[in-house]
Design an enzyme around this catalytic site. Sequence first.
Site: not given
Length: 508
Positions: A14, A44, A87-88, A179-180, A218, A242
């Site tokens: 996502d 994967r 695959d990690v 940290d957006h 929010e 944040h």
Amino acid sequence: MESSTFVLFGATGDLAKRKIYPALYNLFADGKLSGPLSVIGLGRRELSNETFQAQVLDSLRTFSRRPVVESAGLQRFLLAFEYSMLDVGRPEDYTKLLAHVQQREAELGIPGNRMFYLSVGPEFFGPIAANIHESGLGDTTGWKRLIIEKPFGRDLQSARELNESLTAAFREEEIFRIDHFLGKPMVQNLEVLKYSNPVLRALWQNRYIANVQITAAETVGVEERAGYYDKSGALRDMFQNHMLQLLMMMAMQLPKDSSPEDVRSKKRHVIRSVRPLLKEEVTQHVVRGQYGAGHMKGKAVPAYLNEPGIDASSQNETYIAARLWIDDPMWSEVPFYIRTGKRLKEKSTRIVIEFKEPFNDSHNVNRGKLTLEPNLLVIEIGPGEGISLQLNTKNPRQHGSLEPVSIRHDSANPDLPEAYENLIYDALLGDATFFAHWEEVELSWQWVQPILEAVEEGKLPLHTYAAGSNGPAAADELLGENHWWLDEPEEDVEASRRTDEQAIRAGA
Ligand SMILES: NC(=O)C1=CN([C@@H]2O[C@H](COP(=O)(O)OP(=O)(O)OC[C@H]3O[C@@H](n4cnc5c(N)ncnc54)[C@H](OP(=O)(O)O)[C@@H]3O)[C@@H](O)[C@H]2O)C=CC1
Ligand SMILES: O=C1O[C@H](COP(=O)(O)O)[C@@H](O)[C@H](O)[C@H]1O
């Protein structure tokens, strides 16, 4: 900027779709990515390069800030994307990946610079870093860097463990912790605002500032993230990272040279100076809330406990407010009020600075026993950006009476770069100014730890607030004689207050 290979773990997820591909595209379209572009996406599932490129195009069409038009440039951008199955947990997949990266470096003449972006669950951060190290992906003639997403741990101990596993493979200066909020243009503007304006610079201290309020409200609820959010809550999801980053950016002293080291050291000073909370005192300084059913813009919305995927007896908070102090000469005695929550009346991230009324003297009394409204500086971080200053003026129509007016600069510009664009660009340049240093993260967890413990021990009440309100009444009480500025009026304040008072469901 030197060219590099962008190795993206979680390329089918996502975040990649909504933020990372559009950010790369906008940087490309703005001409900020010099040299050949090479992105290797990993996941994967089995995908051909063509299917992967089609997915990237789809994401651009849906989420890009800049228009996506058929052109040679767009084709060139898409062809830079290739996909590898990985695959990690499988070391052999990293060997395959190394061969792929080297092949692209040779084909495109990229000088061994490798950016590893971990857009996967945090449980994979440590194993991926170790595999990068052991597979030889990290042995390169150019630079190597690691971008990781939040959450960085669940508490102080797990954050320390995670950091140890990362630093076994990467040096601190190679780790870029996103940290957006630090990528938001107005947050990046704070230092300039404070220190390039002599008026504000002179006033930016406890002598003139009465209190500071930092809000991230929010309107959305838990959305489709129940699995993650019900285990995190507002404290881990927003506050530890944040909100405390906003506090550091707001309160830091003037850096000498704006270098990443200097800015981050000034931020560390702030978080280190925040007065520690004792577990026994947490209830006096922190308020937790969870949204109940309510109305958002006239539409009924369910309570958190009735959201899909949420445990009907969940004690998780969707709101948190805290009052804290910074014990240093610049800020002593100035309360900082910080709050964040979901399903609130409006979407608004802002900092409000209330100035003191230092001339509470006969001059004002003689002018007709007037109550002055405080001067307020409002820094709007999003959505939309702006700065306003509330001043008192004389109303010419009503003899002698004063009224507050607001001087406003609106920098709402639909074409401003988004947070992820700013941050990915900085990471590619190797500029860590707007990334969280490990010590900031550790000190933030350290401050939050007594709250986590108080919650775990059932010592911190959970108030219910109506969806669409401004949060629990208890958060107003936290401010004593002060009050939160600029909240939109609630449609039925009394109803939400009643909900709140009847519904303290846990703890003391
Ligand atoms: N989405 C968001 O808005 C935000 C996300 N984050 C953080 O970003 C990270 C990614 O989140 P998000 O994109 O939402 O998550 P998703 O669940 O949407 O995507 C996870 C990605 O990880 C891959 N993946 C999962 N397991 C493995 C595995 N064993 N081996 C290799 N790849 C694997 C998946 O690919 P496949 O299924 O093909 O294996 C998929 O590409 C998380 O750390 C999250 O906390 C942070 C802020 C906001
Ligand atoms: O990191 C997160 O941030 C968003 C809010 O970000 P914004 O840029 O839209 O203000 C929040 O919704 C989410 O829960 C959290 O994980």
